[in-house]
Design a protein around this motif. Structure first.
Motif, short mmCIF file in Angstrom:
data_model
loop_
_atom_site.label_atom_id
_atom_site.label_comp_id
_atom_site.label_asym_id
_atom_site.label_seq_id
_atom_site.Cartn_x
_atom_site.Cartn_y
_atom_site.Cartn_z
N SER A 146 0.74 -5.24 2.50
CA SER A 146 0.41 -5.84 1.22
C SER A 146 -1.10 -5.91 1.03
O SER A 146 -1.64 -5.54 0.00
N ALA A 147 -1.79 -6.37 2.06
CA ALA A 147 -3.24 -6.57 1.94
C ALA A 147 -3.98 -5.24 1.80
O ALA A 147 -4.83 -5.08 0.94
N PHE A 155 -8.35 -10.57 -3.97
CA PHE A 155 -7.55 -9.39 -4.29
C PHE A 155 -7.18 -8.62 -3.02
O PHE A 155 -6.03 -8.25 -2.81
N THR A 156 -8.15 -8.41 -2.16
CA THR A 156 -7.92 -7.57 -0.99
C THR A 156 -6.97 -8.22 0.01
O THR A 156 -6.22 -7.55 0.69
N MET A 211 -1.83 -15.56 -5.67
CA MET A 211 -0.68 -15.43 -6.57
C MET A 211 0.65 -15.54 -5.82
O MET A 211 1.67 -15.08 -6.29
N SER A 265 4.64 -5.91 -2.95
CA SER A 265 4.36 -7.34 -2.72
C SER A 265 3.89 -8.02 -4.00
O SER A 265 3.86 -9.25 -4.07
N GLY A 292 -4.66 -1.77 0.62
CA GLY A 292 -4.20 -0.95 -0.50
C GLY A 292 -5.38 -0.43 -1.28
O GLY A 292 -6.47 -0.22 -0.73
N LEU A 293 -5.17 -0.26 -2.57
CA LEU A 293 -6.25 0.22 -3.43
C LEU A 293 -7.46 -0.70 -3.35
O LEU A 293 -8.59 -0.26 -3.52
N GLY A 294 -7.20 -1.98 -3.11
CA GLY A 294 -8.30 -2.94 -3.02
C GLY A 294 -9.31 -2.56 -1.96
O GLY A 294 -10.51 -2.73 -2.14
N SER A 326 -4.56 -10.17 -0.91
CA SER A 326 -3.33 -10.51 -1.65
C SER A 326 -3.14 -12.02 -1.79
O SER A 326 -2.03 -12.52 -1.66
N TYR A 330 -2.62 -1.87 -11.53
CA TYR A 330 -2.52 -1.34 -10.18
C TYR A 330 -1.69 -0.06 -10.17
O TYR A 330 -2.02 0.93 -9.51
N1 TRP Z 1 -4.17 -6.54 -1.65
C1 TRP Z 1 -3.73 -5.36 -2.32
C2 TRP Z 1 -4.86 -4.34 -2.27
O1 TRP Z 1 -5.89 -4.62 -1.72
C3 TRP Z 1 -3.26 -5.62 -3.72
C4 TRP Z 1 -2.28 -6.73 -3.80
C5 TRP Z 1 -1.02 -6.76 -3.35
C6 TRP Z 1 -2.52 -8.01 -4.32
N2 TRP Z 1 -0.45 -7.98 -3.55
C7 TRP Z 1 -1.36 -8.76 -4.15
C8 TRP Z 1 -3.62 -8.56 -4.89
C9 TRP Z 1 -1.31 -10.08 -4.54
C10 TRP Z 1 -3.57 -9.88 -5.31
C11 TRP Z 1 -2.45 -10.63 -5.11
O2 TRP Z 1 -4.74 -3.26 -2.77
#
Ligand code: TRP
Length: 452
Positions: free
Chosen positions: A23-24, A231-232, A237, A330, A26-28, A234, A110
């Protein structure tokens, strides 16, 4: 007695770590971190970002996992139950609603960007089969962004892939997707860093990434760094709260898994920087102000000129698409789990499809803001950047702030101690004060400086 979740449970501690890192990471990390660093002037941004991860991100990550594992249901119902048991206001449930809205917003753009990675994977596949080389990456990228139908197609395909996994549920869907592919991406990034060393520009790249130039820093930089940290990882939220709800109790230390996830995530971002900036510099591109196209316009230059570059290009964009996939699931899971609890387990497929459909529709706004509506501005930003700003830079830190306050002030000490039982007393006290005062204060200062 520990409860189990009706949505299923991770089969082991390792599975949780893989899923949470999936989850963590990713594109971030690979798309957003390098270009945010580029747009915000390099080292100083990186340093502020690392500070945010350590003082705000990691402690809140532990809080989310802890709250989830204690509640064992979707965020809204977990918060409702915990607020009731602790005798505090039921308005804390708002955290869950912010999470659902932020998740739908984030998933919308995303999926569009993940669609770009699918498109590039396909371009390299075609090249491998004898198709034309990407000789002018800038033009290739501009052509993609200029074509709303092409963007919509890949956006839709990616969204369907996401729904497919979430519809299958935790054991069948989420676990299978993460087992092999995350380690593969890590290895590939390492190989690209090694390639970066052969360019002779590694020193300059490292200086850009790690030597802070404080003169380029502003209130906006702090907000971007804080938003990127959330964001990175996750955070903010309830994604990690949801994953925590499926985490077994026996022998799993929240402190340790939290550190493992944060460390892996941060290393991948820094590795991505070390892989990308040498290429940028060696082709004479200005490392500052690269914008969202940075990896798409720089890396293909390297892939065209290095031995087996096409295979690398294919592997890189393919694995990036997979990394985005394990993240997007996620983003969809918390809202899906909530609907499943409301309408029954049989509704999982429909729930996932409904939320994703909504998010896909919203994503069309981002698609159009890249071409037909590219002149439209909201608060000085194009539509896609505006949605990103509201969700990443405002909603996530706000959600995180409330989660910290909830864990720090609303939950009683016994619950916290029970979840963090292996943590030494001094560390536990430090963590609790981070939650009560330090993290909320930092987030507030950053939000206030940027908004006022
Ligand atoms: N963390 C992911 C990334 O870096 C993106 C992501 C997945 C996300 N789940 C999340 C960001 C929840 C914020 C909240 O690409």
């Amino acid at each position: 007695m520990d409860k189990t979740s009706i949505h299923g449970m991770w089969s082991s501690r390792l599975m949780f770590i893989l899923a949470a890192t999936g989850s963590a990471v990713g594109l971030g990390n690979i798309w957003r971190f390098p270009y945010m660093t580029s747009d915000n002037g390099g080292g100083a941004f990186v340093l502020v970002y690392l500070g945010c991860i350590l003082l705000v991100g990691l402690p809140i990550l532990m809080a989310e996992i802890l709250i989830g594992r204690h509640g064992r249901v979707s965020p809204i119902n977990t918060l409702r139950g915990l607020a009731r048991d602790s005798g505090v206001s039921r308005h804390w449930v708002a955290i869950g609603w912010i999470g659902i809205v932020a998740g739908i917003l984030i998933l919308s753009f995303y999926s569009v960007v993940a669609g770009w990675t699918l498109h590039y994977t396909f371009l390299y596949l075609k090249q491998l089969a004898g198709g034309a080389a990407i000789t002018d990456p800038g033009a290739t990228f501009a052509a993609l962004l200029g074509d709303p139908l092409e963007l919509t197609f890949w956006h839709a395909l990616f969204m369907l892939l996401t729904v497919a996994v979430v519809a299958l549920g935790v054991e069948k869907g989420l676990e299978r997707a993460v087992r092999f592919l995350m380690p593969a991406l890590f290895v590939l990034l390492l190989m690209l860093v090694v390639y970066g060393m052969t360019t002779g520009f590694m020193g300059q790249a490292a200086a850009f990434l790690f030597k802070p130039d404080w003169s380029v820093i502003s209130g906006g930089t702090f907000l971007s760094a804080m938003g990127q940290a959330f964001f990175t990882l996750s955070l903010g939220m309830c994604t990690m709260m949801t994953y925590g709800a499926y985490l077994p109790r026996e022998g799993v230390s929240i402190g340790r898994v939290g550190i493992a996830v944060a460390l892996t995530d941060t290393s991948v971002a820094l590795l991505a920087g070390l892989a990308i900036f040498p290429v940028v510099l060696s082709f004479g591109i200005d490392p500052a102000g690269g914008g969202p196209g940075l990896i798409f316009t720089s890396l293909p230059l390297a892939f065209e000129s290095m031995p087996f570059g096409i295979v690398y290009g294919l592997a890189f964009f393919g694995l990036l698409a997979v990394a985005a996939w394990t993240s997007s699931i996620s983003l969809l899971e918390p809202a899906t789990a909530f609907l499943v609890e409301k309408y029954g387990v049989a509704s999982r497929k429909r729930a996932a499809l409904g939320i994703a459909g909504l998010s896909w529709l919203l994503g069309l706004l981002s698609v159009l803001s890249l071409n037909l509506w590219s002149e439209a501005r909201i608060l000085d930003r194009d539509i896609m950047t505006f949605i990103e700003f509201i969700a990443n830079d405002l909603m996530l830190p706000l959600g995180g702030l409330l989660i910290a306050l909830f864990a720090g002030w609303a939950l009683n000490r016994t619950i916290l101690r029970e979840q963090l039982s292996d943590m030494p007393e001094a560390l536990f006290t430090a963590w609790r004060w981070l939650m009560r005062v330090v993290a909320p204060a930092l987030v507030l200062i950053v939000l206030a400086r940027a908004v006022l």
